[in-house]
Write a protein that holds these residues in place. Structure first.
Motif, PDB file in Angstrom:
ATOM      1  N   UNK A  29      -4.444   1.957   8.911  1.00  0.00           N
ATOM      2  CA  UNK A  29      -3.864   2.347   7.619  1.00  0.00           C
ATOM      3  C   UNK A  29      -3.120   3.672   7.760  1.00  0.00           C
ATOM      4  N   UNK A  30      -3.712   4.592   8.536  1.00  0.00           N
ATOM      5  CA  UNK A  30      -3.075   5.890   8.742  1.00  0.00           C
ATOM      6  C   UNK A  30      -1.755   5.737   9.490  1.00  0.00           C
ATOM      7  N   UNK A  31      -1.717   4.859  10.485  1.00  0.00           N
ATOM      8  CA  UNK A  31      -0.473   4.596  11.209  1.00  0.00           C
ATOM      9  C   UNK A  31       0.601   4.068  10.259  1.00  0.00           C
ATOM     10  N   UNK A  32       0.223   3.181   9.366  1.00  0.00           N
ATOM     11  CA  UNK A  32       1.188   2.644   8.392  1.00  0.00           C
ATOM     12  C   UNK A  32       1.659   3.737   7.440  1.00  0.00           C
ATOM     13  N   UNK A  33       0.746   4.593   6.999  1.00  0.00           N
ATOM     14  CA  UNK A  33       1.125   5.684   6.095  1.00  0.00           C
ATOM     15  C   UNK A  33       2.072   6.657   6.788  1.00  0.00           C
ATOM     16  N   UNK A  34       1.776   6.994   8.047  1.00  0.00           N
ATOM     17  CA  UNK A  34       2.636   7.910   8.801  1.00  0.00           C
ATOM     18  C   UNK A  34       4.004   7.283   9.052  1.00  0.00           C
ATOM     19  N   UNK A  48       4.799  14.708   4.458  1.00  0.00           N
ATOM     20  CA  UNK A  48       3.538  14.959   3.758  1.00  0.00           C
ATOM     21  C   UNK A  48       2.829  13.621   3.540  1.00  0.00           C
ATOM     22  N   UNK A  49       1.757  13.387   4.295  1.00  0.00           N
ATOM     23  CA  UNK A  49       1.077  12.092   4.273  1.00  0.00           C
ATOM     24  C   UNK A  49       0.550  11.739   2.891  1.00  0.00           C
ATOM     25  N   UNK A  50       0.234  12.715   2.082  1.00  0.00           N
ATOM     26  CA  UNK A  50      -0.327  12.435   0.759  1.00  0.00           C
ATOM     27  C   UNK A  50       0.682  11.706  -0.129  1.00  0.00           C
ATOM     28  N   UNK A  51       1.974  11.916   0.133  1.00  0.00           N
ATOM     29  CA  UNK A  51       3.010  11.238  -0.656  1.00  0.00           C
ATOM     30  C   UNK A  51       3.023   9.733  -0.413  1.00  0.00           C
ATOM     31  N   UNK A  52       2.459   9.323   0.724  1.00  0.00           N
ATOM     32  CA  UNK A  52       2.425   7.889   1.046  1.00  0.00           C
ATOM     33  C   UNK A  52       1.227   7.189   0.428  1.00  0.00           C
ATOM     34  N   UNK A  53       0.272   7.955  -0.085  1.00  0.00           N
ATOM     35  CA  UNK A  53      -1.006   7.389  -0.493  1.00  0.00           C
ATOM     36  C   UNK A  53      -1.073   7.068  -1.981  1.00  0.00           C
ATOM     37  N   UNK A  54      -0.011   6.485  -2.504  1.00  0.00           N
ATOM     38  CA  UNK A  54      -0.048   6.011  -3.883  1.00  0.00           C
ATOM     39  C   UNK A  54      -0.854   4.714  -3.938  1.00  0.00           C
ATOM     40  N   UNK A  55      -1.298   4.351  -5.125  1.00  0.00           N
ATOM     41  CA  UNK A  55      -2.079   3.121  -5.278  1.00  0.00           C
ATOM     42  C   UNK A  55      -1.281   1.914  -4.798  1.00  0.00           C
ATOM     43  N   UNK A  56       0.009   1.888  -5.150  1.00  0.00           N
ATOM     44  CA  UNK A  56       0.856   0.764  -4.759  1.00  0.00           C
ATOM     45  C   UNK A  56       1.013   0.695  -3.246  1.00  0.00           C
ATOM     46  N   UNK A  57       1.246   1.849  -2.624  1.00  0.00           N
ATOM     47  CA  UNK A  57       1.412   1.877  -1.170  1.00  0.00           C
ATOM     48  C   UNK A  57       0.134   1.460  -0.458  1.00  0.00           C
ATOM     49  N   UNK A  58      -1.006   1.961  -0.925  1.00  0.00           N
ATOM     50  CA  UNK A  58      -2.262   1.619  -0.264  1.00  0.00           C
ATOM     51  C   UNK A  58      -2.531   0.123  -0.332  1.00  0.00           C
ATOM     52  N   UNK A  59      -2.269  -0.483  -1.472  1.00  0.00           N
ATOM     53  CA  UNK A  59      -2.417  -1.938  -1.593  1.00  0.00           C
ATOM     54  C   UNK A  59      -1.493  -2.652  -0.606  1.00  0.00           C
ATOM     55  N   UNK A  60      -0.271  -2.123  -0.494  1.00  0.00           N
ATOM     56  CA  UNK A  60       0.701  -2.706   0.419  1.00  0.00           C
ATOM     57  C   UNK A  60       0.247  -2.569   1.868  1.00  0.00           C
ATOM     58  N   UNK A  61      -0.254  -1.376   2.225  1.00  0.00           N
ATOM     59  CA  UNK A  61      -0.705  -1.147   3.604  1.00  0.00           C
ATOM     60  C   UNK A  61      -1.858  -2.089   3.971  1.00  0.00           C
ATOM     61  N   UNK A 115     -11.294   0.204   0.275  1.00  0.00           N
ATOM     62  CA  UNK A 115     -10.445  -0.831   0.852  1.00  0.00           C
ATOM     63  C   UNK A 115     -10.920  -1.229   2.252  1.00  0.00           C
ATOM     64  N   UNK A 116     -11.293  -0.237   3.050  1.00  0.00           N
ATOM     65  CA  UNK A 116     -11.730  -0.520   4.414  1.00  0.00           C
ATOM     66  C   UNK A 116     -13.066  -1.263   4.420  1.00  0.00           C
ATOM     67  N   UNK A 117     -13.983  -0.876   3.529  1.00  0.00           N
ATOM     68  CA  UNK A 117     -15.270  -1.565   3.441  1.00  0.00           C
ATOM     69  C   UNK A 117     -15.073  -3.032   3.076  1.00  0.00           C
ATOM     70  N   UNK A 118     -14.195  -3.307   2.114  1.00  0.00           N
ATOM     71  CA  UNK A 118     -13.929  -4.690   1.711  1.00  0.00           C
ATOM     72  C   UNK A 118     -13.292  -5.480   2.841  1.00  0.00           C
TER      73      UNK A 118
END
Length: 210
Positions: A29-34, A48-61, A115-118
């Protein structure tokens, strides 16, 4: 420890055993965010990695990760998206250990525990139903959510060993891609020096060292 348990289950019990690491999923997930940051320099404000961590992006990743049988009919996790197409087993010691991943894991892991646990639970379910023993490793905060009658907690007396081990894994994997079978000691040493120099440059750039 995991290797020893795997060997005993396979040889003494005759069971098929798969080792599962939640860390590899966090790294994926971190590789995808980066990578998203690299593809969107304006939106990420220069990485800035935090800009990638929106709810929509995380679902996409998470949807860019899939678990199943891929190469040689073996279970694996596939990373497919943002121009990437990897099997985790093939890049766990290279792309998933690069500085842009390592330095951002804590930030990404903080918001992707659920997300990772699921994802892990579904993968473990698939393998369990296929008659496979699963050895799950990961941070205690995460694996505590996985129900099991057998649980082991390991600690290190020297925490610097984690970094040394990670560096050794990257060095070895890098050299294997540079030298051929039957390479001389001199060729291997030269390749090691080259990989080490590259890692030092990456660390200097990633962490702002002088």
């Amino acid at each position: 420890t995991v290797a020893t348990l795997k060997h005993k289950l396979e040889t003494d019990q005759g069971k098929q055993v798969v080792c599962w690491s939640n860390g590899n999923i966090f790294r994926s997930v971190t590789l995808l965010a980066a990578t998203w940051c690299e593809l969107h320099p304006d939106e990420s404000e220069g990485g800035d990695i935090t800009k990638a961590l929106t709810k929509e992006n995380l679902n996409s990743f998470i949807n860019m990760l899939s678990f199943g049988k891929f190469k040689d009919d073996k279970y694996d996790t596939r990373i497919c998206g943002l121009g990437l197409d990897y099997l985790v087993s093939e890049v766990q010691n290279t792309e998933l250990k690069a500085p842009k991943v390592s330095k951002n894991i804590p930030t990404v892991a903080e918001v992707t525990q659920g997300e990772v646990i699921l994802f892990a639970a579904e993968a473990i379910r698939q393998m369990g139903e296929d008659g496979i023993f699963v050895l799950l490793e990961g941070r205690e905060q995460t694996v505590n959510y996985v129900r099991t009658p057998l649980r082991f907690t390991l600690t290190l007396s020297d925490m610097s060993l984690i970094g040394k081990r990670r560096a050794a894994q990257r060095l070895a994997a890098g050299v294997l891609g540079c030298v051929g079978e039957g390479a001389s000691v001199e060729e291997i040493e030269k390749a090691l020096d080259g990989q080490l120099e590259m890692m030092v440059k990456e660390a200097t750039s990633a962490y702002g060292l002088v």
